[in-house]
Design a protein around this motif. Structure first.
Motif, PDB file in Angstrom:
ATOM      1  N   SER A 108      65.240  49.871  36.593  1.00  0.00           N
ATOM      2  CA  SER A 108      63.911  50.450  36.383  1.00  0.00           C
ATOM      3  C   SER A 108      63.077  49.568  35.466  1.00  0.00           C
ATOM      4  CB  SER A 108      64.012  51.861  35.819  1.00  0.00           C
ATOM      5  OG  SER A 108      64.628  51.852  34.547  1.00  0.00           O
ATOM      6  N   GLY A 109      63.733  48.940  34.479  1.00  0.00           N
ATOM      7  CA  GLY A 109      63.019  48.012  33.596  1.00  0.00           C
ATOM      8  C   GLY A 109      62.536  46.779  34.345  1.00  0.00           C
ATOM      9  N   MET A 110      63.370  46.255  35.261  1.00  0.00           N
ATOM     10  CA  MET A 110      62.963  45.088  36.049  1.00  0.00           C
ATOM     11  C   MET A 110      61.755  45.422  36.925  1.00  0.00           C
ATOM     12  SD  MET A 110      66.717  43.600  37.099  1.00  0.00           S
ATOM     13  CE  MET A 110      66.083  42.515  38.364  1.00  0.00           C
ATOM     14  N   LEU A 111      61.792  46.597  37.564  1.00  0.00           N
ATOM     15  CA  LEU A 111      60.666  47.001  38.416  1.00  0.00           C
ATOM     16  C   LEU A 111      59.396  47.185  37.596  1.00  0.00           C
ATOM     17  CD1 LEU A 111      62.465  49.508  40.806  1.00  0.00           C
ATOM     18  CD2 LEU A 111      61.650  47.217  41.356  1.00  0.00           C
ATOM     19  N   LYS A 112      59.532  47.737  36.400  1.00  0.00           N
ATOM     20  CA  LYS A 112      58.366  47.905  35.539  1.00  0.00           C
ATOM     21  C   LYS A 112      57.830  46.561  35.047  1.00  0.00           C
ATOM     22  CE  LYS A 112      59.391  52.585  33.986  1.00  0.00           C
ATOM     23  NZ  LYS A 112      59.846  53.442  32.876  1.00  0.00           N
ATOM     24  N   GLY A 113      58.691  45.566  34.971  1.00  0.00           N
ATOM     25  CA  GLY A 113      58.243  44.229  34.590  1.00  0.00           C
ATOM     26  C   GLY A 113      57.576  43.484  35.735  1.00  0.00           C
ATOM     27  N   ILE A 114      58.033  43.736  36.967  1.00  0.00           N
ATOM     28  CA  ILE A 114      57.463  43.061  38.135  1.00  0.00           C
ATOM     29  C   ILE A 114      56.049  43.558  38.410  1.00  0.00           C
ATOM     30  CG2 ILE A 114      57.658  42.868  40.655  1.00  0.00           C
ATOM     31  CD1 ILE A 114      60.705  42.759  40.262  1.00  0.00           C
ATOM     32  N   ARG A 115      55.791  44.841  38.225  1.00  0.00           N
ATOM     33  CA  ARG A 115      54.482  45.415  38.568  1.00  0.00           C
ATOM     34  C   ARG A 115      53.331  44.771  37.794  1.00  0.00           C
ATOM     35  NH1 ARG A 115      57.139  50.920  38.001  1.00  0.00           N
ATOM     36  NH2 ARG A 115      58.218  51.187  39.977  1.00  0.00           N
ATOM     37  N   PRO A 116      53.409  44.659  36.469  1.00  0.00           N
ATOM     38  CA  PRO A 116      52.279  44.032  35.770  1.00  0.00           C
ATOM     39  C   PRO A 116      52.123  42.543  36.103  1.00  0.00           C
ATOM     40  CG  PRO A 116      54.005  44.635  34.221  1.00  0.00           C
ATOM     41  CD  PRO A 116      54.374  45.235  35.527  1.00  0.00           C
ATOM     42  N   ALA A 117      53.242  41.861  36.387  1.00  0.00           N
ATOM     43  CA  ALA A 117      53.138  40.456  36.785  1.00  0.00           C
ATOM     44  C   ALA A 117      52.415  40.329  38.126  1.00  0.00           C
ATOM     45  CB  ALA A 117      54.528  39.828  36.873  1.00  0.00           C
ATOM     46  N   SER A 118      52.724  41.221  39.059  1.00  0.00           N
ATOM     47  CA  SER A 118      52.034  41.233  40.350  1.00  0.00           C
ATOM     48  C   SER A 118      50.558  41.547  40.161  1.00  0.00           C
ATOM     49  CB  SER A 118      52.672  42.258  41.282  1.00  0.00           C
ATOM     50  OG  SER A 118      54.013  41.935  41.554  1.00  0.00           O
ATOM     51  N   LEU A 119      50.262  42.500  39.285  1.00  0.00           N
ATOM     52  CA  LEU A 119      48.870  42.847  39.013  1.00  0.00           C
ATOM     53  C   LEU A 119      48.112  41.654  38.426  1.00  0.00           C
ATOM     54  CD1 LEU A 119      46.665  45.036  38.854  1.00  0.00           C
ATOM     55  CD2 LEU A 119      47.540  45.608  36.579  1.00  0.00           C
ATOM     56  N   ALA A 120      48.768  40.907  37.536  1.00  0.00           N
ATOM     57  CA  ALA A 120      48.118  39.732  36.951  1.00  0.00           C
ATOM     58  C   ALA A 120      47.783  38.701  38.024  1.00  0.00           C
ATOM     59  CB  ALA A 120      49.036  39.111  35.889  1.00  0.00           C
ATOM     60  N   LEU A 121      48.687  38.506  38.981  1.00  0.00           N
ATOM     61  CA  LEU A 121      48.422  37.554  40.064  1.00  0.00           C
ATOM     62  C   LEU A 121      47.266  38.026  40.943  1.00  0.00           C
ATOM     63  CD1 LEU A 121      52.086  36.625  41.004  1.00  0.00           C
ATOM     64  CD2 LEU A 121      50.381  35.090  40.029  1.00  0.00           C
ATOM     65  N   VAL A 122      47.171  39.336  41.175  1.00  0.00           N
ATOM     66  CA  VAL A 122      46.057  39.871  41.962  1.00  0.00           C
ATOM     67  C   VAL A 122      44.739  39.658  41.221  1.00  0.00           C
ATOM     68  CG1 VAL A 122      45.023  41.983  42.884  1.00  0.00           C
ATOM     69  CG2 VAL A 122      47.458  41.538  43.228  1.00  0.00           C
ATOM     70  N   PHE A 123      44.727  39.910  39.898  1.00  0.00           N
ATOM     71  CA  PHE A 123      43.515  39.671  39.109  1.00  0.00           C
ATOM     72  C   PHE A 123      43.139  38.194  39.132  1.00  0.00           C
ATOM     73  CE2 PHE A 123      44.009  43.813  36.815  1.00  0.00           C
ATOM     74  CZ  PHE A 123      42.725  44.271  37.064  1.00  0.00           C
ATOM     75  N   PHE A 124      44.131  37.332  39.051  1.00  0.00           N
ATOM     76  CA  PHE A 124      43.873  35.892  39.085  1.00  0.00           C
ATOM     77  C   PHE A 124      43.242  35.522  40.422  1.00  0.00           C
ATOM     78  CE2 PHE A 124      44.959  31.364  38.820  1.00  0.00           C
ATOM     79  CZ  PHE A 124      44.596  31.127  37.501  1.00  0.00           C
ATOM     80  N   ALA A 125      43.771  36.101  41.509  1.00  0.00           N
ATOM     81  CA  ALA A 125      43.181  35.862  42.834  1.00  0.00           C
ATOM     82  C   ALA A 125      41.743  36.357  42.869  1.00  0.00           C
ATOM     83  CB  ALA A 125      44.016  36.559  43.905  1.00  0.00           C
ATOM     84  N   MET A 126      41.479  37.499  42.213  1.00  0.00           N
ATOM     85  CA  MET A 126      40.117  38.030  42.186  1.00  0.00           C
ATOM     86  C   MET A 126      39.157  37.040  41.525  1.00  0.00           C
ATOM     87  SD  MET A 126      38.670  41.424  40.253  1.00  0.00           S
ATOM     88  CE  MET A 126      38.707  40.622  38.654  1.00  0.00           C
ATOM     89  N   PHE A 127      39.572  36.458  40.406  1.00  0.00           N
ATOM     90  CA  PHE A 127      38.716  35.482  39.729  1.00  0.00           C
ATOM     91  C   PHE A 127      38.493  34.237  40.582  1.00  0.00           C
ATOM     92  CE2 PHE A 127      39.996  37.836  35.852  1.00  0.00           C
ATOM     93  CZ  PHE A 127      38.724  38.137  35.401  1.00  0.00           C
ATOM     94  N   LEU A 128      39.519  33.823  41.316  1.00  0.00           N
ATOM     95  CA  LEU A 128      39.363  32.679  42.208  1.00  0.00           C
ATOM     96  C   LEU A 128      38.348  32.982  43.310  1.00  0.00           C
ATOM     97  CD1 LEU A 128      43.079  31.552  42.509  1.00  0.00           C
ATOM     98  CD2 LEU A 128      41.244  30.290  41.407  1.00  0.00           C
ATOM     99  N   PHE A 129      38.415  34.191  43.883  1.00  0.00           N
ATOM    100  CA  PHE A 129      37.469  34.565  44.935  1.00  0.00           C
ATOM    101  C   PHE A 129      36.056  34.717  44.388  1.00  0.00           C
ATOM    102  CE2 PHE A 129      41.343  36.094  47.198  1.00  0.00           C
ATOM    103  CZ  PHE A 129      41.256  35.165  48.217  1.00  0.00           C
ATOM    104  N   MET A 130      35.946  35.167  43.152  1.00  0.00           N
ATOM    105  CA  MET A 130      34.619  35.218  42.545  1.00  0.00           C
ATOM    106  C   MET A 130      34.018  33.823  42.470  1.00  0.00           C
ATOM    107  SD  MET A 130      35.102  38.015  39.490  1.00  0.00           S
ATOM    108  CE  MET A 130      33.469  37.728  38.819  1.00  0.00           C
TER     109      MET A 130
END
Length: 199
Positions: A108-130
């Protein structure tokens, strides 16, 4: 890249694409645009835009296109297979493991760690598309990395806001929030608006 390299590179992407296709965007840019220089940032931006109105997720469309550029039809097939191969192998294993170890604090700790990392990559993609759609000058990928690392970045002299692009972005967000229009309809309306406003 030869066929073996295509398969291995996209298999690597398949192993780390937690969270969906948009998670792959900064990884694909770092590898294919910056490091290997297989395609330009502009071409990659167009590829992702077209991927929104064609069947299939961004990752598989990117794999097929880049593979085709590097090795024709066999390259497109091999790169696509490389991307989905880890899911075919690791998916059943992950479902089995999660079902078996669902009460484990470690899992459960690993899954909770993966989620924010995935979110950070999505935000990074958002800035690239901007940088490819809302601004008139593209912010280089390395400048975004510098901004994250040091808080400063080298911004191009002709950097300005594209008011047409910003208006389309705001309108689509409002329509998504207030209506039940499908994403395909929103993208087609955006394409029409872009033809009028962002030439």
């Amino acid at each position: 890249m030869n066929l073996t390299t295509l398969f291995l590179v996209f298999a690597k992407f398949g192993c780390i694409s937690f969270g969906g296709g948009f998670v792959l965007v900064p990884i694909l840019i770092a590898e294919m645009v910056e490091k290997r220089q297989v395609i330009s940032m502009k071409v990659f931006g167009n590829l992702v835009s077209i991927a929104q109105v064609t069947p299939g997720p961004i990752g598989i469309n990117s794999a097929t296109y880049i593979g085709y550029l590097q090795g024709g039809i066999p390259g497109g097939v091999i790169a696509s297979l490389g991307l989905i191969f880890p899911s075919l192998v690791l998916g059943p294993l992950a479902f089995y493991s999660i079902a078996r170890w669902k009460d484990s604090l470690l899992v459960s700790g690993m899954l909770k760690g993966i989620r924010p990392a995935s979110l950070a990559l999505v935000f990074f993609a958002m800035f690239l598309f901007m940088g490819m759609s809302v601004f008139t000058a593209q912010i280089p990928f390395h400048a975004l990395i510098d901004l994250v690392k040091t808080g400063t970045a080298s911004i191009p002299a002709d950097f300005r806001i594209s008011w047409g692009g910003l208006g389309i972005c705001a309108a689509v967000m409002l329509l998504m929030w207030k209506t039940k229009l499908s994403s395909t309809v929103l993208i087609l309306l955006s394409a029409a608006a872009g033809a009028l406003l962002c030439r």
